[in-house]
Design a protein around this motif. Structure first.
Motif, PDB file in Angstrom:
ATOM      1  N   LEU A  61      -9.548 -79.862 -83.034  1.00 39.52           N
ATOM      2  CA  LEU A  61      -9.792 -78.615 -83.747  1.00 39.52           C
ATOM      3  C   LEU A  61      -8.721 -78.428 -84.806  1.00 39.52           C
ATOM      4  CD1 LEU A  61     -10.465 -76.074 -80.841  1.00 39.52           C
ATOM      5  CD2 LEU A  61     -12.166 -77.103 -82.340  1.00 39.52           C
ATOM      6  N   MET A  62      -9.137 -78.157 -86.031  1.00 42.29           N
ATOM      7  CA  MET A  62      -8.207 -77.773 -87.092  1.00 42.29           C
ATOM      8  C   MET A  62      -8.510 -76.312 -87.405  1.00 42.29           C
ATOM      9  SD  MET A  62      -8.757 -81.137 -87.135  1.00 42.29           S
ATOM     10  CE  MET A  62     -10.048 -81.614 -88.262  1.00 42.29           C
ATOM     11  N   ILE A  63      -7.584 -75.426 -87.068  1.00 41.90           N
ATOM     12  CA  ILE A  63      -7.857 -73.992 -87.053  1.00 41.90           C
ATOM     13  C   ILE A  63      -7.089 -73.299 -88.167  1.00 41.90           C
ATOM     14  CG2 ILE A  63      -7.898 -71.931 -85.604  1.00 41.90           C
ATOM     15  CD1 ILE A  63      -7.459 -73.907 -83.199  1.00 41.90           C
ATOM     16  N   GLU A  64      -7.804 -72.460 -88.921  1.00 41.49           N
ATOM     17  CA  GLU A  64      -7.159 -71.680 -89.972  1.00 41.49           C
ATOM     18  C   GLU A  64      -6.346 -70.540 -89.367  1.00 41.49           C
ATOM     19  OE1 GLU A  64     -10.308 -70.264 -92.406  1.00 41.49           O
ATOM     20  OE2 GLU A  64     -10.964 -72.263 -93.048  1.00 41.49           O
ATOM     21  N   PRO A  65      -5.332 -70.034 -90.093  1.00 43.47           N
ATOM     22  CA  PRO A  65      -4.583 -68.881 -89.583  1.00 43.47           C
ATOM     23  C   PRO A  65      -5.480 -67.645 -89.461  1.00 43.47           C
ATOM     24  CG  PRO A  65      -3.957 -69.367 -91.854  1.00 43.47           C
ATOM     25  CD  PRO A  65      -4.816 -70.502 -91.396  1.00 43.47           C
ATOM     26  N   LYS A  66      -5.129 -66.785 -88.521  1.00 37.83           N
ATOM     27  CA  LYS A  66      -5.853 -65.521 -88.288  1.00 37.83           C
ATOM     28  C   LYS A  66      -7.314 -65.751 -87.886  1.00 37.83           C
ATOM     29  CE  LYS A  66      -2.231 -63.120 -89.487  1.00 37.83           C
ATOM     30  NZ  LYS A  66      -1.430 -62.399 -88.462  1.00 37.83           N
ATOM     31  N   THR A  67      -7.543 -66.797 -87.110  1.00 38.35           N
ATOM     32  CA  THR A  67      -8.896 -67.090 -86.634  1.00 38.35           C
ATOM     33  C   THR A  67      -9.120 -66.465 -85.256  1.00 38.35           C
ATOM     34  OG1 THR A  67      -9.185 -69.140 -87.886  1.00 38.35           O
ATOM     35  CG2 THR A  67     -10.424 -68.954 -85.838  1.00 38.35           C
ATOM     36  N   ALA A  68     -10.307 -65.916 -85.055  1.00 40.56           N
ATOM     37  CA  ALA A  68     -10.697 -65.369 -83.751  1.00 40.56           C
ATOM     38  C   ALA A  68     -12.124 -65.816 -83.447  1.00 40.56           C
ATOM     39  CB  ALA A  68     -10.607 -63.843 -83.736  1.00 40.56           C
ATOM     40  N   VAL A  69     -12.365 -66.180 -82.200  1.00 44.08           N
ATOM     41  CA  VAL A  69     -13.649 -66.753 -81.795  1.00 44.08           C
ATOM     42  C   VAL A  69     -14.097 -66.131 -80.477  1.00 44.08           C
ATOM     43  CG1 VAL A  69     -14.842 -68.882 -81.124  1.00 44.08           C
ATOM     44  CG2 VAL A  69     -13.078 -68.956 -82.906  1.00 44.08           C
ATOM     45  N   PHE A  70     -15.390 -65.823 -80.384  1.00 43.50           N
ATOM     46  CA  PHE A  70     -16.022 -65.511 -79.101  1.00 43.50           C
ATOM     47  C   PHE A  70     -16.787 -66.751 -78.682  1.00 43.50           C
ATOM     48  CE2 PHE A  70     -19.882 -64.188 -76.771  1.00 43.50           C
ATOM     49  CZ  PHE A  70     -19.280 -63.605 -75.661  1.00 43.50           C
ATOM     50  N   GLY A  71     -16.528 -67.229 -77.473  1.00 44.94           N
ATOM     51  CA  GLY A  71     -17.159 -68.460 -77.019  1.00 44.94           C
ATOM     52  C   GLY A  71     -17.928 -68.296 -75.731  1.00 44.94           C
ATOM     53  N   VAL A  72     -18.865 -69.223 -75.517  1.00 48.24           N
ATOM     54  CA  VAL A  72     -19.708 -69.237 -74.319  1.00 48.24           C
ATOM     55  C   VAL A  72     -19.762 -70.664 -73.801  1.00 48.24           C
ATOM     56  CG1 VAL A  72     -21.985 -68.728 -73.357  1.00 48.24           C
ATOM     57  CG2 VAL A  72     -21.154 -67.437 -75.352  1.00 48.24           C
ATOM     58  N   GLY A  73     -19.314 -70.876 -72.579  1.00 43.08           N
ATOM     59  CA  GLY A  73     -19.440 -72.185 -71.967  1.00 43.08           C
ATOM     60  C   GLY A  73     -20.835 -72.350 -71.376  1.00 43.08           C
TER      61      GLY A  73
ATOM     62  N   ALA B 151     -18.832 -69.286 -68.503  1.00 45.13           N
ATOM     63  CA  ALA B 151     -17.898 -68.176 -68.736  1.00 45.13           C
ATOM     64  C   ALA B 151     -17.933 -67.812 -70.210  1.00 45.13           C
ATOM     65  CB  ALA B 151     -16.476 -68.560 -68.326  1.00 45.13           C
ATOM     66  N   TYR B 152     -17.506 -66.597 -70.506  1.00 39.90           N
ATOM     67  CA  TYR B 152     -17.271 -66.165 -71.881  1.00 39.90           C
ATOM     68  C   TYR B 152     -15.766 -66.186 -72.134  1.00 39.90           C
ATOM     69  CZ  TYR B 152     -21.985 -64.195 -71.353  1.00 39.90           C
ATOM     70  OH  TYR B 152     -23.322 -64.024 -71.116  1.00 39.90           O
ATOM     71  N   TYR B 153     -15.397 -66.343 -73.390  1.00 43.16           N
ATOM     72  CA  TYR B 153     -13.971 -66.301 -73.694  1.00 43.16           C
ATOM     73  C   TYR B 153     -13.724 -65.786 -75.109  1.00 43.16           C
ATOM     74  CZ  TYR B 153     -14.988 -70.856 -75.911  1.00 43.16           C
ATOM     75  OH  TYR B 153     -15.531 -71.863 -76.678  1.00 43.16           O
ATOM     76  N   PHE B 154     -12.529 -65.247 -75.300  1.00 41.82           N
ATOM     77  CA  PHE B 154     -12.056 -64.816 -76.614  1.00 41.82           C
ATOM     78  C   PHE B 154     -10.805 -65.621 -76.921  1.00 41.82           C
ATOM     79  CE2 PHE B 154      -9.070 -62.327 -79.147  1.00 41.82           C
ATOM     80  CZ  PHE B 154      -9.849 -61.995 -80.246  1.00 41.82           C
ATOM     81  N   TYR B 155     -10.778 -66.228 -78.106  1.00 38.74           N
ATOM     82  CA  TYR B 155      -9.662 -67.087 -78.495  1.00 38.74           C
ATOM     83  C   TYR B 155      -9.225 -66.702 -79.896  1.00 38.74           C
ATOM     84  CZ  TYR B 155      -7.401 -71.420 -80.133  1.00 38.74           C
ATOM     85  OH  TYR B 155      -6.526 -72.334 -80.654  1.00 38.74           O
ATOM     86  N   SER B 156      -7.918 -66.519 -80.083  1.00 37.01           N
ATOM     87  CA  SER B 156      -7.425 -66.195 -81.418  1.00 37.01           C
ATOM     88  C   SER B 156      -6.066 -66.845 -81.645  1.00 37.01           C
ATOM     89  CB  SER B 156      -7.327 -64.681 -81.632  1.00 37.01           C
ATOM     90  OG  SER B 156      -6.299 -64.137 -80.830  1.00 37.01           O
ATOM     91  N   VAL B 157      -5.773 -67.152 -82.917  1.00 35.65           N
ATOM     92  CA  VAL B 157      -4.478 -67.718 -83.300  1.00 35.65           C
ATOM     93  C   VAL B 157      -3.988 -66.986 -84.548  1.00 35.65           C
ATOM     94  CG1 VAL B 157      -4.843 -70.011 -82.321  1.00 35.65           C
ATOM     95  CG2 VAL B 157      -5.631 -69.537 -84.631  1.00 35.65           C
ATOM     96  N   ASP B 158      -2.688 -66.900 -84.678  1.00 35.91           N
ATOM     97  CA  ASP B 158      -2.091 -66.274 -85.862  1.00 35.91           C
ATOM     98  C   ASP B 158      -1.774 -67.286 -86.952  1.00 35.91           C
ATOM     99  OD1 ASP B 158      -2.201 -63.679 -84.917  1.00 35.91           O
ATOM    100  OD2 ASP B 158      -0.263 -63.822 -83.908  1.00 35.91           O
ATOM    101  N   ILE B 159      -1.410 -68.515 -86.550  1.00 31.73           N
ATOM    102  CA  ILE B 159      -1.004 -69.529 -87.527  1.00 31.73           C
ATOM    103  C   ILE B 159      -1.960 -70.712 -87.472  1.00 31.73           C
ATOM    104  CG2 ILE B 159       1.427 -68.845 -87.424  1.00 31.73           C
ATOM    105  CD1 ILE B 159       1.916 -71.258 -85.614  1.00 31.73           C
TER     106      ILE B 159
END
Length: 278
Positions: A74-86, A18-26
């Motif tokens: 995972l240690m994620i920075e604020p305002k991070t967005a990722v496109f992923g592929v399983g 699957a493909y996925y889009f993941y994002s966080v604000d903080i």
């Protein structure tokens, strides 16, 4: 947090889950269970990964995360967005010409696997405005890879291995060798080629993942969640924490927040993908 899924085109689904889009604000720190492996393209932001062995890996702009043989963070920075592929087990060799064992618990610069076509595809993904457009760009790249490698015939060995690993009866190695019709040595080699580890190690991993699925389905009695192959409760807790990243009680209490969110979003997206699946 935002998490959305999109399915690859039908002729890629033996290789791409699957493909996925993941994002966080903080900024956040999250636990993830042992999994199959992913491609991740950082659209903005970044972070670090703490692998099962404890080593810290910075997230590159586009990287391949091989099959993980234990839980990781995972240690994620604020305002991070990722496109992923399983990536499915057959995808390692078919798409990249590598063994899953070579990539297990490793973070690899994705551009090391190809040249201009891949760089162009990454840029197309970054410039896309929707997940559907990102997924279409990835589809085109993977179809090109399959055509180059002429990898259109599905191998039965990873299918037999997957069926054995997911069998709730915890079948022995003799049953796997009979199903695959190969020797013990060949069984071990094929498991490492497609899944990154020996059959016995993979069986430990998928026992824990199946137990987590039972807990997610509402099972709270440890013996029912664990199944019959753990010596006692302390053995079950130790194995569960190794592969899921938290104790069964912490998992029930949703302390593995990202795992819980992933499962919730899969259900909402009509993707019936439990943790113990391919």
């Amino acid at each position: 947090m935002e998490l959305r899924y999109y399915m690859p085109r039908s002729d890629l689904r033996d290789y791409v889950r699957a493909y996925y889009f993941y994002s966080v604000d903080i900024a956040s720190s999250e636990t993830l269970c042992a999994e199959l492996g992913n491609i991740r393209v950082i659209l903005r932001g970044g972070g670090m990964l703490q692998m099962p062995g404890g080593q810290l890996e910075p997230s590159m702009s586009a990287f391949l995360l091989g099959p993980t043989l234990g839980s990781y963070n995972l240690m994620i920075e604020p305002k991070t967005a990722v496109f992923g592929v399983g990536i499915r087990p057959e995808g390692w060799h078919a798409l990249f010409g590598v063994s899953a064992e070579e990539l297990a618990d490793k973070v690899i610069d994705l551009t090391a696997f190809s040249g201009g076509i891949l760089m162009s595809s990454i840029e197309e993904i970054r410039n896309a405005e929707t997940l559907a457009e990102m997924s279409a760009a990835a589809d085109r790249y993977f179809v090109d890879q399959l055509n180059k490698r002429e990898a259109h015939i599905r191998q039965r060995y990873p299918v037999e291995l997957a069926n054995w690993l997911l069998d709730p009866n915890d079948l022995g190695l003799d049953a796997l060798m009979e199903a695959m019709d190969v020797s013990r040595r060949q069984t071990d080699r094929l498991a490492k080629l497609y899944f990154g580890a020996s059959p016995k190690f993979l069986q430990r991993k998928y026992r824990a993942l199946r137990a987590a699925d039972r807990i997610r389905a509402g099972e709270t009695a440890w013996m029912n969640a664990a199944g019959s192959k753990f010596y006692d409760q302390s053995h079950f807790i130790k194995e569960f924490k190794t592969f899921i990243g938290v104790t069964p009680k912490q998992f029930i209490d949703n302390q593995a927040r990202l795992i819980a969110q992933i499962q919730q979003m899969r259900v909402q997206s009509a993707l019936q993908i439990p943790l113990a699946s391919f």
